[in-house]
Design a protein around this motif. Sequence first.
Motif, PDB file in Angstrom:
ATOM      1  N   ILE A  11       0.841  -1.195   0.000  1.00 13.96           N
ATOM      2  CA  ILE A  11       0.000   0.000   0.000  1.00 13.96           C
ATOM      3  C   ILE A  11       0.876   1.245   0.000  1.00 13.96           C
ATOM      4  O   ILE A  11       1.743   1.405   0.869  1.00 13.96           O
ATOM      5  CB  ILE A  11      -0.930  -0.003   1.232  1.00 13.96           C
ATOM      6  N   PRO A  12       0.687   2.160  -0.959  1.00 13.48           N
ATOM      7  CA  PRO A  12       1.514   3.367  -1.018  1.00 13.48           C
ATOM      8  C   PRO A  12       1.302   4.271   0.194  1.00 13.48           C
ATOM      9  O   PRO A  12       0.230   4.288   0.802  1.00 13.48           O
ATOM     10  CB  PRO A  12       1.028   4.054  -2.302  1.00 13.48           C
ATOM     11  N   ASP A  13       2.340   5.029   0.514  1.00 15.23           N
ATOM     12  CA  ASP A  13       2.272   6.051   1.559  1.00 15.23           C
ATOM     13  C   ASP A  13       1.857   5.479   2.904  1.00 15.23           C
ATOM     14  O   ASP A  13       1.118   6.107   3.665  1.00 15.23           O
ATOM     15  CB  ASP A  13       1.324   7.185   1.157  1.00 15.23           C
ATOM     16  N   LEU A  14       2.335   4.283   3.199  1.00 17.10           N
ATOM     17  CA  LEU A  14       2.036   3.642   4.471  1.00 17.10           C
ATOM     18  C   LEU A  14       3.311   2.997   4.992  1.00 17.10           C
ATOM     19  O   LEU A  14       4.026   2.323   4.242  1.00 17.10           O
ATOM     20  CB  LEU A  14       0.956   2.566   4.290  1.00 17.10           C
ATOM     21  N   ARG A  15       3.583   3.209   6.275  1.00 19.66           N
ATOM     22  CA  ARG A  15       4.707   2.523   6.918  1.00 19.66           C
ATOM     23  C   ARG A  15       4.176   1.705   8.087  1.00 19.66           C
ATOM     24  O   ARG A  15       3.274   2.146   8.801  1.00 19.66           O
ATOM     25  CB  ARG A  15       5.754   3.519   7.412  1.00 19.66           C
ATOM     26  N   HIS A  16       4.756   0.541   8.259  1.00 17.82           N
ATOM     27  CA  HIS A  16       4.354  -0.288   9.392  1.00 17.82           C
ATOM     28  C   HIS A  16       5.502  -1.215   9.754  1.00 17.82           C
ATOM     29  O   HIS A  16       6.426  -1.438   8.950  1.00 17.82           O
ATOM     30  CB  HIS A  16       3.115  -1.123   9.038  1.00 17.82           C
ATOM     31  N   ALA A  17       5.459  -1.763  10.950  1.00 20.64           N
ATOM     32  CA  ALA A  17       6.476  -2.730  11.368  1.00 20.64           C
ATOM     33  C   ALA A  17       5.983  -3.502  12.574  1.00 20.64           C
ATOM     34  O   ALA A  17       5.362  -2.941  13.486  1.00 20.64           O
ATOM     35  CB  ALA A  17       7.790  -2.031  11.699  1.00 20.64           C
ATOM     36  N   PHE A  18       6.258  -4.815  12.545  1.00 18.37           N
ATOM     37  CA  PHE A  18       6.141  -5.654  13.729  1.00 18.37           C
ATOM     38  C   PHE A  18       7.582  -5.878  14.200  1.00 18.37           C
ATOM     39  O   PHE A  18       8.362  -6.544  13.523  1.00 18.37           O
ATOM     40  CB  PHE A  18       5.480  -6.991  13.378  1.00 18.37           C
ATOM     41  N   PHE A  19       7.930  -5.310  15.332  1.00 20.70           N
ATOM     42  CA  PHE A  19       9.312  -5.353  15.796  1.00 20.70           C
ATOM     43  C   PHE A  19       9.595  -6.624  16.598  1.00 20.70           C
ATOM     44  O   PHE A  19       8.777  -7.047  17.426  1.00 20.70           O
ATOM     45  CB  PHE A  19       9.629  -4.127  16.650  1.00 20.70           C
ATOM     46  N   SER A  20      10.767  -7.200  16.365  1.00 18.04           N
ATOM     47  CA  SER A  20      11.247  -8.313  17.175  1.00 18.04           C
ATOM     48  C   SER A  20      12.000  -7.735  18.377  1.00 18.04           C
ATOM     49  O   SER A  20      11.979  -6.528  18.610  1.00 18.04           O
ATOM     50  CB  SER A  20      12.169  -9.211  16.347  1.00 18.04           C
ATOM     51  N   ARG A  21      12.709  -8.598  19.104  1.00 15.30           N
ATOM     52  CA  ARG A  21      13.477  -8.115  20.255  1.00 15.30           C
ATOM     53  C   ARG A  21      14.897  -7.712  19.863  1.00 15.30           C
ATOM     54  O   ARG A  21      15.701  -7.327  20.716  1.00 15.30           O
ATOM     55  CB  ARG A  21      13.517  -9.177  21.349  1.00 15.30           C
ATOM     56  N   GLU A  22      15.225  -7.768  18.598  1.00 16.37           N
ATOM     57  CA  GLU A  22      16.580  -7.497  18.130  1.00 16.37           C
ATOM     58  C   GLU A  22      16.774  -6.016  17.813  1.00 16.37           C
ATOM     59  O   GLU A  22      15.857  -5.351  17.346  1.00 16.37           O
ATOM     60  CB  GLU A  22      16.883  -8.342  16.891  1.00 16.37           C
ATOM     61  N   GLY A  23      17.976  -5.509  18.125  1.00 10.67           N
ATOM     62  CA  GLY A  23      18.339  -4.168  17.696  1.00 10.67           C
ATOM     63  C   GLY A  23      18.249  -3.080  18.737  1.00 10.67           C
ATOM     64  O   GLY A  23      18.366  -1.904  18.406  1.00 10.67           O
ATOM     65  N   GLY A  24      18.075  -3.427  20.007  1.00 12.93           N
ATOM     66  CA  GLY A  24      17.967  -2.419  21.053  1.00 12.93           C
ATOM     67  C   GLY A  24      19.148  -2.417  21.998  1.00 12.93           C
ATOM     68  O   GLY A  24      20.169  -3.066  21.757  1.00 12.93           O
ATOM     69  N   VAL A  25      18.997  -1.691  23.107  1.00 13.33           N
ATOM     70  CA  VAL A  25      20.099  -1.516  24.058  1.00 13.33           C
ATOM     71  C   VAL A  25      19.808  -2.138  25.417  1.00 13.33           C
ATOM     72  O   VAL A  25      20.682  -2.134  26.284  1.00 13.33           O
ATOM     73  CB  VAL A  25      20.422  -0.013  24.252  1.00 13.33           C
ATOM     74  N   SER A  26      18.623  -2.666  25.643  1.00 11.28           N
ATOM     75  CA  SER A  26      18.299  -3.252  26.941  1.00 11.28           C
ATOM     76  C   SER A  26      19.108  -4.526  27.163  1.00 11.28           C
ATOM     77  O   SER A  26      19.530  -5.198  26.214  1.00 11.28           O
ATOM     78  CB  SER A  26      16.800  -3.559  27.032  1.00 11.28           C
ATOM     79  N   GLU A  27      19.296  -4.871  28.437  1.00 10.47           N
ATOM     80  CA  GLU A  27      20.127  -6.012  28.786  1.00 10.47           C
ATOM     81  C   GLU A  27      19.339  -7.046  29.574  1.00 10.47           C
ATOM     82  O   GLU A  27      18.232  -6.796  30.044  1.00 10.47           O
ATOM     83  CB  GLU A  27      21.339  -5.538  29.607  1.00 10.47           C
ATOM     84  N   GLY A  28      19.943  -8.221  29.714  1.00 10.52           N
ATOM     85  CA  GLY A  28      19.342  -9.280  30.519  1.00 10.52           C
ATOM     86  C   GLY A  28      18.055  -9.793  29.905  1.00 10.52           C
ATOM     87  O   GLY A  28      17.957  -9.982  28.696  1.00 10.52           O
ATOM     88  N   ILE A  29      17.059  -9.999  30.749  1.00  6.16           N
ATOM     89  CA  ILE A  29      15.787 -10.536  30.269  1.00  6.16           C
ATOM     90  C   ILE A  29      15.081  -9.581  29.315  1.00  6.16           C
ATOM     91  O   ILE A  29      14.173  -9.983  28.583  1.00  6.16           O
ATOM     92  CB  ILE A  29      14.840 -10.884  31.437  1.00  6.16           C
ATOM     93  N   TYR A  30      15.494  -8.313  29.294  1.00  2.00           N
ATOM     94  CA  TYR A  30      14.878  -7.327  28.409  1.00  2.00           C
ATOM     95  C   TYR A  30      15.613  -7.198  27.079  1.00  2.00           C
ATOM     96  O   TYR A  30      15.194  -6.429  26.212  1.00  2.00           O
ATOM     97  CB  TYR A  30      14.844  -5.961  29.082  1.00  2.00           C
ATOM     98  N   GLY A  31      16.694  -7.940  26.926  1.00  7.02           N
ATOM     99  CA  GLY A  31      17.497  -7.792  25.730  1.00  7.02           C
ATOM    100  C   GLY A  31      16.724  -8.136  24.453  1.00  7.02           C
ATOM    101  O   GLY A  31      16.116  -9.184  24.372  1.00  7.02           O
ATOM    102  N   ALA A  32      16.690  -7.239  23.445  1.00  7.20           N
ATOM    103  CA  ALA A  32      17.418  -6.001  23.481  1.00  7.20           C
ATOM    104  C   ALA A  32      16.488  -4.810  23.182  1.00  7.20           C
ATOM    105  O   ALA A  32      16.649  -3.736  23.728  1.00  7.20           O
ATOM    106  CB  ALA A  32      18.544  -6.037  22.457  1.00  7.20           C
ATOM    107  N   LEU A  33      15.472  -5.034  22.333  1.00 10.32           N
ATOM    108  CA  LEU A  33      14.609  -3.924  21.913  1.00 10.32           C
ATOM    109  C   LEU A  33      13.301  -3.941  22.708  1.00 10.32           C
ATOM    110  O   LEU A  33      12.213  -4.128  22.162  1.00 10.32           O
ATOM    111  CB  LEU A  33      14.329  -4.002  20.413  1.00 10.32           C
ATOM    112  N   ASN A  34      13.403  -3.734  24.004  1.00 17.55           N
ATOM    113  CA  ASN A  34      12.214  -3.682  24.856  1.00 17.55           C
ATOM    114  C   ASN A  34      11.588  -2.297  24.771  1.00 17.55           C
ATOM    115  O   ASN A  34      12.197  -1.306  25.175  1.00 17.55           O
ATOM    116  CB  ASN A  34      12.592  -4.002  26.303  1.00 17.55           C
ATOM    117  N   GLY A  35      10.356  -2.247  24.274  1.00 15.02           N
ATOM    118  CA  GLY A  35       9.663  -0.964  24.167  1.00 15.02           C
ATOM    119  C   GLY A  35       8.594  -0.769  25.205  1.00 15.02           C
ATOM    120  O   GLY A  35       7.777   0.143  25.093  1.00 15.02           O
ATOM    121  N   GLY A  36       8.595  -1.608  26.242  1.00 11.72           N
ATOM    122  CA  GLY A  36       7.529  -1.576  27.233  1.00 11.72           C
ATOM    123  C   GLY A  36       7.690  -0.501  28.282  1.00 11.72           C
ATOM    124  O   GLY A  36       8.526  -0.619  29.185  1.00 11.72           O
ATOM    125  N   LEU A  37       6.871   0.525  28.197  1.00 10.64           N
ATOM    126  CA  LEU A  37       6.908   1.593  29.198  1.00 10.64           C
ATOM    127  C   LEU A  37       6.475   1.091  30.576  1.00 10.64           C
ATOM    128  O   LEU A  37       6.820   1.677  31.589  1.00 10.64           O
ATOM    129  CB  LEU A  37       6.009   2.752  28.756  1.00 10.64           C
TER     130      LEU A  37
END
Length: 256
Positions: A11-37
């Motif tokens: 679909i044009p002019d649309l961005r979306h993503a289902f993010f995995s846990r890869e590519g972030g800076v969190s450590e341990g059990i949150y490693g790595a792309l934890n977006g949970g506020l």
Amino acid sequence: MTLGSSLLSAIPDLRHAFFSREGGVSEGIYGALNGGLGSRDDPASVVENRRRIAERLGVSPAHLVSVHQIHSPDVVVATGPWNGDARPKADALVTNVEGLAISVTTADCGPILFVDPNARVIGAAHAGWKGALTGVLESTIDAMETLGADRTGIVAAIGPLIRQDSYEVGSEFVERFIEADAGNGMFFIPGERDGHAMFDLAGFIRMRLENAGVLMIDDLGIDTYSDERFFSYRRSVHRKESDYGRHVHAIALMRE
């Protein structure tokens, strides 16, 4: 780091993503792309992870908006960034505002992203068993129609969630679904333990979408419990971990 729906990607002019846990800076059990506020992760790490997510979507961090999820059928219309740090309590968002990425967080529950490409209206829903059973998908579709969408033109994508092979439930869980509709029995198969069953959350979500009039549905088919690239609440419980990370899944209308 991200997965996409082939239907939404076309679909044009649309961005979306289902993010995995890869590519972030969190450590341990949150490693790595934890977006949970709402997690007990280092807040600075969560902020940086969400900045990276916003950057991937092409919006500022302030324009990556989410709600305080409560496993409800409630939906809010997003018209811009929230005022202050408070987030509305709901489990879905809809908007027709360009440049605003609406998002939900999950760790086994079902993330569903919606778009009516003709009306240029989008939605994002967090559908665990309770939200799906009590109507969060239908509420999202109804709210999109208040912004001009037509449910027969909506495209929906079901992201990573816990799948039937991993989702064992007790008899009282099954009874709750059967009491709501005897036809819901089709989403359960016998479990290995007596008195237990395996629940097809993805199939239940698809059925609710179809019954609501949404027929263009893409399911990524990923099991968050068995796939270590993803956070899983149930896996964290089985491992007796103190907390768990959350994925962000988002969609935005953009002029390329």
